[in-house]
Design a protein around this motif. Structure first.
Motif, short mmCIF file in Angstrom:
data_model
loop_
_atom_site.label_atom_id
_atom_site.label_comp_id
_atom_site.label_asym_id
_atom_site.label_seq_id
_atom_site.Cartn_x
_atom_site.Cartn_y
_atom_site.Cartn_z
N LEU A 97 -1.12 -11.57 62.90
CA LEU A 97 -1.93 -10.41 63.25
C LEU A 97 -3.39 -10.79 63.13
CD1 LEU A 97 -2.24 -7.33 63.81
CD2 LEU A 97 -2.19 -7.00 61.33
N ALA A 98 -4.10 -10.73 64.25
CA ALA A 98 -5.54 -10.97 64.27
C ALA A 98 -6.22 -9.60 64.21
CB ALA A 98 -5.95 -11.70 65.54
N TRP A 99 -6.99 -9.36 63.16
CA TRP A 99 -7.58 -8.06 62.93
C TRP A 99 -9.10 -8.16 63.08
CZ3 TRP A 99 -7.09 -5.17 57.59
CH2 TRP A 99 -7.66 -3.90 57.69
N VAL A 100 -9.62 -7.55 64.16
CA VAL A 100 -11.06 -7.51 64.38
C VAL A 100 -11.60 -6.32 63.60
CG1 VAL A 100 -12.91 -7.38 66.08
CG2 VAL A 100 -10.74 -8.51 66.68
N MET A 101 -12.47 -6.62 62.65
CA MET A 101 -12.98 -5.62 61.72
C MET A 101 -14.14 -4.82 62.31
SD MET A 101 -11.22 -6.18 58.91
CE MET A 101 -12.08 -5.89 57.40
N PRO A 102 -14.30 -3.56 61.87
CA PRO A 102 -15.48 -2.79 62.26
C PRO A 102 -16.74 -3.46 61.69
CG PRO A 102 -13.83 -1.39 61.22
CD PRO A 102 -13.39 -2.80 61.03
N GLN A 103 -17.82 -3.39 62.41
CA GLN A 103 -19.07 -4.01 61.96
C GLN A 103 -19.65 -3.33 60.72
OE1 GLN A 103 -20.33 -6.90 63.13
NE2 GLN A 103 -18.39 -6.93 64.24
N LYS A 104 -19.48 -2.03 60.60
CA LYS A 104 -20.09 -1.29 59.48
C LYS A 104 -19.06 -0.80 58.48
CE LYS A 104 -24.05 0.06 62.17
NZ LYS A 104 -25.01 1.07 62.48
N LEU A 105 -18.15 -1.66 58.10
CA LEU A 105 -17.10 -1.30 57.15
C LEU A 105 -17.61 -1.52 55.72
CD1 LEU A 105 -14.15 -0.47 56.63
CD2 LEU A 105 -13.55 -2.88 56.82
N HIS A 106 -17.82 -0.43 54.97
CA HIS A 106 -18.34 -0.53 53.60
C HIS A 106 -17.37 -1.26 52.67
CE1 HIS A 106 -21.76 1.79 54.64
NE2 HIS A 106 -21.13 2.95 54.74
N SER A 107 -16.09 -1.09 52.90
CA SER A 107 -15.09 -1.70 52.02
C SER A 107 -14.58 -3.02 52.57
CB SER A 107 -13.93 -0.73 51.79
OG SER A 107 -13.28 -0.47 53.02
N ARG A 108 -15.37 -3.68 53.40
CA ARG A 108 -14.92 -4.91 54.06
C ARG A 108 -14.50 -5.99 53.06
NH1 ARG A 108 -16.77 -7.56 59.46
NH2 ARG A 108 -15.65 -9.51 59.29
N ARG A 109 -15.29 -6.23 52.06
CA ARG A 109 -14.96 -7.28 51.08
C ARG A 109 -13.63 -6.96 50.38
NH1 ARG A 109 -19.59 -9.74 47.74
NH2 ARG A 109 -19.71 -10.84 49.68
N THR A 110 -13.45 -5.71 50.01
CA THR A 110 -12.20 -5.29 49.37
C THR A 110 -11.03 -5.46 50.33
OG1 THR A 110 -13.38 -3.70 48.03
CG2 THR A 110 -11.01 -3.36 48.26
#
Length: 88
Positions: free
Chosen positions: A46-59
């Motif tokens: 699964l390749a997951w393209v993340m939202p650019q402004k995700l506050h919980s990205r590190r978590t």
């Protein structure tokens, strides 16, 4: 999506969340359970393209690293995610 995977098996999915605007999205226990069901139905990568402004990205990325199966990798853009999936 699980039903679709069961009806039309595939081992790779590109999940593009780049346009998500809700900045507090995060993985939950239910998300992890869903991934386990997807893996049982044949999903391997699964390749997951993340939202650019995700506050919980590190978590979120920390949780992704703990997932044993299927293999889940996060990306900043669709092109890189697509290339990764092709190599799998």
């Amino acid at each position: 999506m699980l039903t679709s995977l069961q009806e039309c098996p595939c081992s790779k999915i590109l999940n593009d969340n780049s346009n998500i605007i809700h900045p507090t999205m995060q993985l939950s226990a239910r998300s992890l359970e869903w991934l386990a069901h997807m893996h049982a139905a044949g999903l391997r990568h699964l390749a997951w393209v993340m939202p650019q402004k995700l506050h919980s990205r590190r978590t979120t990325e920390g949780v992704v690293l703990e997932i044993e199966a299927p293999t889940v990798c996060t990306f900043d853009d669709v092109a890189t995610a697509y290339m990764w999936l092709q190599r799998q």
